[in-house]
Design a protein around this motif. Structure first.
Motif, PDB file in Angstrom:
ATOM      1  N   THR A 105       0.831  -1.205   0.000  1.00  0.00           N
ATOM      2  CA  THR A 105       0.000   0.000   0.000  1.00  0.00           C
ATOM      3  C   THR A 105       0.868   1.259   0.000  1.00  0.00           C
ATOM      4  N   ILE A 106       1.918   1.259   0.819  1.00  0.00           N
ATOM      5  CA  ILE A 106       2.818   2.408   0.880  1.00  0.00           C
ATOM      6  C   ILE A 106       3.579   2.569  -0.430  1.00  0.00           C
ATOM      7  N   ARG A 107       3.931   1.455  -1.077  1.00  0.00           N
ATOM      8  CA  ARG A 107       4.681   1.514  -2.328  1.00  0.00           C
ATOM      9  C   ARG A 107       3.916   2.264  -3.429  1.00  0.00           C
ATOM     10  N   GLN A 108       2.588   2.215  -3.369  1.00  0.00           N
ATOM     11  CA  GLN A 108       1.785   2.917  -4.365  1.00  0.00           C
ATOM     12  C   GLN A 108       1.942   4.433  -4.262  1.00  0.00           C
ATOM     13  N   PHE A 109       2.260   4.915  -3.067  1.00  0.00           N
ATOM     14  CA  PHE A 109       2.402   6.356  -2.854  1.00  0.00           C
ATOM     15  C   PHE A 109       3.863   6.791  -2.774  1.00  0.00           C
ATOM     16  N   SER A 110       4.715   5.916  -2.199  1.00  0.00           N
ATOM     17  CA  SER A 110       6.119   6.284  -2.033  1.00  0.00           C
ATOM     18  C   SER A 110       6.994   5.038  -2.130  1.00  0.00           C
ATOM     19  N   PRO A 111       7.452   4.681  -3.320  1.00  0.00           N
ATOM     20  CA  PRO A 111       8.332   3.505  -3.466  1.00  0.00           C
ATOM     21  C   PRO A 111       9.612   3.622  -2.642  1.00  0.00           C
ATOM     22  N   HIS A 112      10.137   4.848  -2.517  1.00  0.00           N
ATOM     23  CA  HIS A 112      11.374   5.038  -1.743  1.00  0.00           C
ATOM     24  C   HIS A 112      11.153   4.684  -0.279  1.00  0.00           C
ATOM     25  N   LEU A 113      10.023   5.124   0.285  1.00  0.00           N
ATOM     26  CA  LEU A 113       9.719   4.800   1.685  1.00  0.00           C
ATOM     27  C   LEU A 113       9.455   3.309   1.851  1.00  0.00           C
ATOM     28  N   ALA A 114       8.772   2.702   0.888  1.00  0.00           N
ATOM     29  CA  ALA A 114       8.497   1.266   0.966  1.00  0.00           C
ATOM     30  C   ALA A 114       9.775   0.453   0.958  1.00  0.00           C
ATOM     31  N   ALA A 115      10.782   0.926   0.221  1.00  0.00           N
ATOM     32  CA  ALA A 115      12.062   0.215   0.184  1.00  0.00           C
ATOM     33  C   ALA A 115      12.743   0.231   1.547  1.00  0.00           C
ATOM     34  N   PRO A 120      15.026  -6.749   7.532  1.00  0.00           N
ATOM     35  CA  PRO A 120      16.470  -6.994   7.377  1.00  0.00           C
ATOM     36  C   PRO A 120      16.732  -8.377   6.810  1.00  0.00           C
ATOM     37  N   ALA A 121      17.846  -8.517   6.109  1.00  0.00           N
ATOM     38  CA  ALA A 121      18.201  -9.802   5.503  1.00  0.00           C
ATOM     39  C   ALA A 121      18.474 -10.834   6.581  1.00  0.00           C
ATOM     40  N   ALA A 122      18.216 -12.100   6.249  1.00  0.00           N
ATOM     41  CA  ALA A 122      18.463 -13.192   7.191  1.00  0.00           C
ATOM     42  C   ALA A 122      19.956 -13.298   7.473  1.00  0.00           C
ATOM     43  N   PRO A 123      20.342 -13.545   8.728  1.00  0.00           N
ATOM     44  CA  PRO A 123      21.769 -13.667   9.050  1.00  0.00           C
ATOM     45  C   PRO A 123      22.416 -14.863   8.358  1.00  0.00           C
ATOM     46  N   VAL A 124      23.693 -14.733   8.073  1.00  0.00           N
ATOM     47  CA  VAL A 124      24.431 -15.791   7.392  1.00  0.00           C
ATOM     48  C   VAL A 124      25.327 -16.500   8.400  1.00  0.00           C
ATOM     49  N   VAL A 125      25.169 -17.816   8.496  1.00  0.00           N
ATOM     50  CA  VAL A 125      25.974 -18.624   9.415  1.00  0.00           C
ATOM     51  C   VAL A 125      26.744 -19.650   8.597  1.00  0.00           C
ATOM     52  N   ARG A 126      28.076 -19.535   8.596  1.00  0.00           N
ATOM     53  CA  ARG A 126      28.945 -20.449   7.876  1.00  0.00           C
ATOM     54  C   ARG A 126      28.574 -20.529   6.398  1.00  0.00           C
ATOM     55  N   GLY A 127      28.348 -19.370   5.816  1.00  0.00           N
ATOM     56  CA  GLY A 127      28.080 -19.311   4.391  1.00  0.00           C
ATOM     57  C   GLY A 127      26.668 -19.637   3.984  1.00  0.00           C
ATOM     58  N   LYS A 128      25.771 -19.963   4.955  1.00  0.00           N
ATOM     59  CA  LYS A 128      24.394 -20.303   4.639  1.00  0.00           C
ATOM     60  C   LYS A 128      23.454 -19.404   5.417  1.00  0.00           C
ATOM     61  N   ARG A 129      22.371 -19.037   4.766  1.00  0.00           N
ATOM     62  CA  ARG A 129      21.360 -18.232   5.444  1.00  0.00           C
ATOM     63  C   ARG A 129      20.545 -19.120   6.375  1.00  0.00           C
TER      64      ARG A 129
END
Length: 209
Positions: A105-115, A120-129
């Protein structure tokens, strides 16, 4: 599935992780057959089975009874909505779906804010997510929104002077749910068809049924 071996903590964890987007069970099935449990162990097993299988029906009943108690009090209806939302966000699938819906819904009005609201990305443990990660809503930990909605709901409860009303309505709703879950006989569909698909993902450590 041997429901006698399922603890209350297991049931709560499964209700948190299970997909709540499934439609409620048909009314004809919901009020099909009732008997008195023959023993305490059978009652506990039946109660856990029905709470899991008819979870959507019970949630609708609770919301309906709460809504009927506040038809003349708009603030109380809003308080009930926020309180119910804070509880629903404790479910993983609902929280993820809610976050995605708000972000779209927010992306329709402000893609920058939606981004910026992406989790956050999943943490990486020993080369694997890692496959298991904390649930985020709009880039923030889930509990931030749970605490926010619950706090605003509590303020509205006191503002609308409906705290006693909600307690009575909630008591009636919970008693209705408890009575139905205690006397409704789990059907073959509840024991076989749904559990094979939904319950396997929640309890992989249990033996086959």
């Amino acid at each position: 599935m041997d429901w006698g071996s399922v603890t209350t903590e297991d049931l709560i964890d499964a209700l948190r992780e299970v997909d709540w987007s499934a439609p409620p069970r048909p009314i004809s099935e919901f009020f099909s057959r009732f008997t008195t449990p023959k023993s305490l162990s059978k009652w506990k097993s039946r109660l856990k089975c029905n709470l899991y299988y008819y979870r959507t029906n019970y949630f609708i009943i609770i919301v309906f009874i709460l809504g009927m108690g506040f038809l003349r009090k708009p603030l109380a209806i809003l308080a009930a909505f926020l309180t119910g939302l804070s509880i629903a966000l404790l479910n993983d699938s609902f929280a993820v779906a809610f976050s995605e819906k708000v972000t779209r819904t927010i992306r329709q009005f402000s893609p920058h804010l939606a981004a910026k609201l992406r989790p956050p990305a999943a943490p990486v443990v020993r080369g694997k997510r890692t496959t298991k990660r904390a649930i985020h809503i709009c880039g923030q930990p889930r509990m931030v929104f749970v605490a926010l909605f619950a706090s605003v709901g509590c303020v509205l409860w006191f503002t609308s002077n409906s705290l006693l009303t909600v307690l009575w309505a909630l008591l009636i709703a919970l008693l209705t749910t408890l009575i139905h879950a205690s006397f409704r006989v789990p059907n073959l569909k509840a024991r076989l068809s749904t559990f094979r698909e939904e319950f396997r993902s929640a309890w992989r450590n249990y033996g086959e049924f």
